[in-house]
Design an enzyme around this catalytic site. Structure first.
Site, PDB file in Angstrom:
ATOM      1  N   THR A 178       0.876  -1.176   0.000  1.00 22.83           N
ATOM      2  CA  THR A 178       0.000   0.000   0.000  1.00 22.83           C
ATOM      3  C   THR A 178       0.906   1.216   0.000  1.00 22.83           C
ATOM      4  O   THR A 178       2.085   1.088   0.316  1.00 22.83           O
ATOM      5  CB  THR A 178      -0.873   0.012   1.289  1.00 22.83           C
ATOM      6  OG1 THR A 178      -1.880  -0.994   1.190  1.00 22.83           O
ATOM      7  CG2 THR A 178      -1.576   1.325   1.532  1.00 22.83           C
ATOM      8  N   ARG A 206     -13.332  -7.734  -3.533  1.00 25.65           N
ATOM      9  CA  ARG A 206     -12.895  -7.585  -2.132  1.00 25.65           C
ATOM     10  C   ARG A 206     -12.522  -6.117  -1.841  1.00 25.65           C
ATOM     11  O   ARG A 206     -11.837  -5.471  -2.614  1.00 25.65           O
ATOM     12  CB  ARG A 206     -11.689  -8.490  -1.889  1.00 25.65           C
ATOM     13  CG  ARG A 206     -11.105  -8.378  -0.482  1.00 25.65           C
ATOM     14  CD  ARG A 206      -9.917  -7.433  -0.438  1.00 25.65           C
ATOM     15  NE  ARG A 206      -9.282  -7.395   0.867  1.00 25.65           N
ATOM     16  CZ  ARG A 206      -8.282  -6.576   1.162  1.00 25.65           C
ATOM     17  NH1 ARG A 206      -7.799  -5.755   0.275  1.00 25.65           N
ATOM     18  NH2 ARG A 206      -7.765  -6.566   2.371  1.00 25.65           N
ATOM     19  N   VAL A 207     -12.990  -5.615  -0.713  1.00 26.13           N
ATOM     20  CA  VAL A 207     -12.667  -4.251  -0.298  1.00 26.13           C
ATOM     21  C   VAL A 207     -11.821  -4.324   0.963  1.00 26.13           C
ATOM     22  O   VAL A 207     -12.164  -5.047   1.901  1.00 26.13           O
ATOM     23  CB  VAL A 207     -13.949  -3.436  -0.015  1.00 26.13           C
ATOM     24  CG1 VAL A 207     -13.600  -2.032   0.453  1.00 26.13           C
ATOM     25  CG2 VAL A 207     -14.838  -3.382  -1.256  1.00 26.13           C
ATOM     26  N   GLY A 208     -10.706  -3.593   0.984  1.00 22.75           N
ATOM     27  CA  GLY A 208      -9.826  -3.593   2.154  1.00 22.75           C
ATOM     28  C   GLY A 208     -10.094  -2.432   3.082  1.00 22.75           C
ATOM     29  O   GLY A 208     -11.162  -1.792   3.035  1.00 22.75           O
ATOM     30  N   ASP A 209      -9.128  -2.154   3.921  1.00 26.27           N
ATOM     31  CA  ASP A 209      -9.259  -1.098   4.929  1.00 26.27           C
ATOM     32  C   ASP A 209      -8.997   0.295   4.373  1.00 26.27           C
ATOM     33  O   ASP A 209      -9.473   1.289   4.924  1.00 26.27           O
ATOM     34  CB  ASP A 209      -8.266  -1.345   6.063  1.00 26.27           C
ATOM     35  CG  ASP A 209      -6.828  -1.376   5.542  1.00 26.27           C
ATOM     36  OD1 ASP A 209      -6.565  -2.075   4.537  1.00 26.27           O
ATOM     37  OD2 ASP A 209      -5.965  -0.690   6.118  1.00 26.27           O
ATOM     38  N   GLY A 232      -5.986  -5.774   5.403  1.00 29.95           N
ATOM     39  CA  GLY A 232      -7.017  -4.806   5.739  1.00 29.95           C
ATOM     40  C   GLY A 232      -8.144  -5.331   6.601  1.00 29.95           C
ATOM     41  O   GLY A 232      -8.743  -4.586   7.376  1.00 29.95           O
TER      42      GLY A 232
HETATM   43  N1  ASP Z   1      -4.134  -2.682   3.603  1.00 29.85           N
HETATM   44  C1  ASP Z   1      -4.103  -3.186   2.266  1.00 29.85           C
HETATM   45  C2  ASP Z   1      -5.355  -3.973   2.013  1.00 29.85           C
HETATM   46  O1  ASP Z   1      -5.707  -4.805   2.821  1.00 29.85           O
HETATM   47  C3  ASP Z   1      -2.908  -4.038   1.985  1.00 29.85           C
HETATM   48  C4  ASP Z   1      -1.616  -3.594   2.579  1.00 29.85           C
HETATM   49  O2  ASP Z   1      -1.487  -2.518   3.114  1.00 29.85           O
HETATM   50  O3  ASP Z   1      -0.643  -4.305   2.527  1.00 29.85           O
HETATM   51  O4  ASP Z   1      -5.945  -3.792   0.993  1.00 29.85           O
END
Ligand code: ASP
Length: 310
Positions: A178, A206-209, A232
Site C-alpha cells: 500500500t 474484495r474491499v480492504g481497509d 485490511g
Molecule cells: N491494507 C491493504 C489492504 O488490505 C494491503 C496492505 O497494506 O498491505 O488492501
C-alpha cells in the site's frame, strides 16, 4: 523542545521484499521513489500549503512508481485484473473521500479527493467510481497500465502456494502492499491519504481497509492523522486508525504509545502491519511489526530520511 512547523511521513507498505532477496537496484528504486514523494509533499508544506495538498501530492508520486502496490505496480486479483482502493481525509473538517474497486483511473487518490470535494457523497465503488473519474476529466488508463512483471510473478507464486494450501507461507511482499502519507501543515491542520491495489490474488470485489474511513485512513485535527498498511480485514475489525485517534483523545495516550500498541495488537493476531502517523504537535511515528516497511519522513526541523528495514 521546539515543535516542527510542518511534518510529513509516508509509507510504501509493510509488504517489503525479504532482506535476503531484495536487489540493490530495487532498493535504490524504492528509496528514490520515497525521496521523490517526500520532496513533492514537503515543497507544498514549506510554502505554507495545506496538509491535504501535501498528502495527495506525496501519494500521487508513489502511485506512479512501479515499485509500490498502488496505481502503476498494483497487485493482481485472482482474475488477473486490478481493483484499486484509496481514501483521503481532512483533519480540519473531518471531510473525506474514497474510491474502491476502481479499474480505470490512473491516480485513485486524486479521484478520492474529487469525491470529497463533491461534498455530497463519500465513497464511490467500481464502475461508478471510474465513471465519476471519466466525467470529471481525471486520467483514464487501460488495465494493462497497472501490471508489472514483478506483480505478475507474485500472482503466479501466490496461486501456486494457494493450490498447495500453503498461502500462509507467502512472504509479505508476495501478499500485499500500500502507499500512504500523513501531514501537519504550518496552520496546524492534519490530513491522511492512502492508496492500494489490495493483496495479491484477492477475490474480485474484495474491499480492504484503505478506503474505509477510520480503518486504514483517518485524520482529526484534535488528535492525529494515520495511514495504515497490512491485511485490511484486521484493520477494519479493529477500526484501527480511528482507535489510535480515540486512545489519544480519550485515554490521553501519546501518539507513539497509541500507534505502537495497535501495531503490537495486530502482531498478536498474526497480522503483519504498520502505520505512519502525525499528531497535532507535529510528532511523527512510523511503527511496524514486519521485517521492514518502505517509509520516510521530513519535518521543518529534520531533513528527509527514508528506510526499508530497521
Ligand atoms: N491494507 C491493504 C489492504 O488490505 C494491503 C496492505 O497494506 O498491505 O488492501
Amino acid at each position: 523542545m521546539t515543535a516542527p512547523e510542518f511534518s510529513l511521513a509516508i509509507h510504501g507498505g509493510c509488504g517489503v521484499l525479504p532482506r535476503s532477496t531484495i536487489t540493490e537496484k530495487f532498493a535504490a528504486d524504492v528509496r528514490a521513489a520515497l525521496h521523490a514523494s517526500l520532496a513533492a509533499g514537503a515543497a507544498i508544506l514549506r510554502d505554507g500549503g495545506s496538509a491535504l495538498d501535501a498528502v495527495e501530492a506525496a501519494v500521487v508520486v508513489m502511485e506512479d512508481a512501479a515499485v509500490f502496490n498502488a496505481g502503476h505496480g498494483a497487485a493482481f486479483n485472482e482474475a488477473g485484473g486490478h481493483e484499486l482502493d484509496a481514501a483521503i481525509m481532512d483533519g480540519r473538517t473531518l471531510e473525506a473521500g474514497a474510491v474502491t474497486g476502481a479499474r480505470a483511473m490512473r491516480n485513485p487518490i486524486r479521484v478520492a479527493r474529487g469525491v470529497m470535494a463533491s461534498g455530497d457523497f463519500l465513497l464511490l465503488q467500481g464502475d461508478g467510481a471510474d465513471a465519476f473519474a471519466r466525467h470529471n476529466g481525471y486520467d483514464i488508463v487501460p488495465q494493462s497500465y497497472f501490471g508489472t512483471d514483478q506483480r505478475r510473478q507474485m500472482l503466479a507464486e501466490m496461486k501456486a502456494l494457494a493450490a498447495e494450501g500453503q498461502a500462509v507461507k507467502a512472504n509479505e511482499a508476495q501478499k500485499h502492499g500500500t502507499v500512504g502519507a500523513v501531514a501537519r501543515d504550518r496552520h496546524g491542520n492534519l490530513a491522511a491519504a492512502t492508496s492500494t491495489g489490495g493483496y495479491t490474488n484477492k477475490p474480485v470485489g474484495r474491499v480492504g481497509d484503505t478506503p474505509i474511513v477510520g480503518a486504514g485512513t483517518y485524520a482529526n485535527n484534535a488528535t492525529c492523522a494515520v495511514s495504515g498498511t497490512g491485511k485490511g480485514e484486521y484493520f477494519i475489525r479493529k477500526v484501527l486508525a480511528h482507535e489510535i485517534s480515540a486512545r489519544i483523545q480519550y485515554l490521553g495516550h501519546s501518539l507513539e504509545r497509541a500507534t505502537a500498541d495497535m501495531v503490537a495488537e495486530l502482531r498478536d493476531w498474526q497480522c503483519g502491519a504498520g502505520v505512519v502517523a502525525v499528531d497535532r504537535y507535529g510528532n511523527v511515528t512510523l511503527p511496524y511489526n514486519t521485517e521492514g516497511m518502505y517509509r520516510g519522513s521530513i519535518t521543518s526541523l529534520k531533513p528527509a530520511s527514508v528506510a526499508i528495514y530497521e
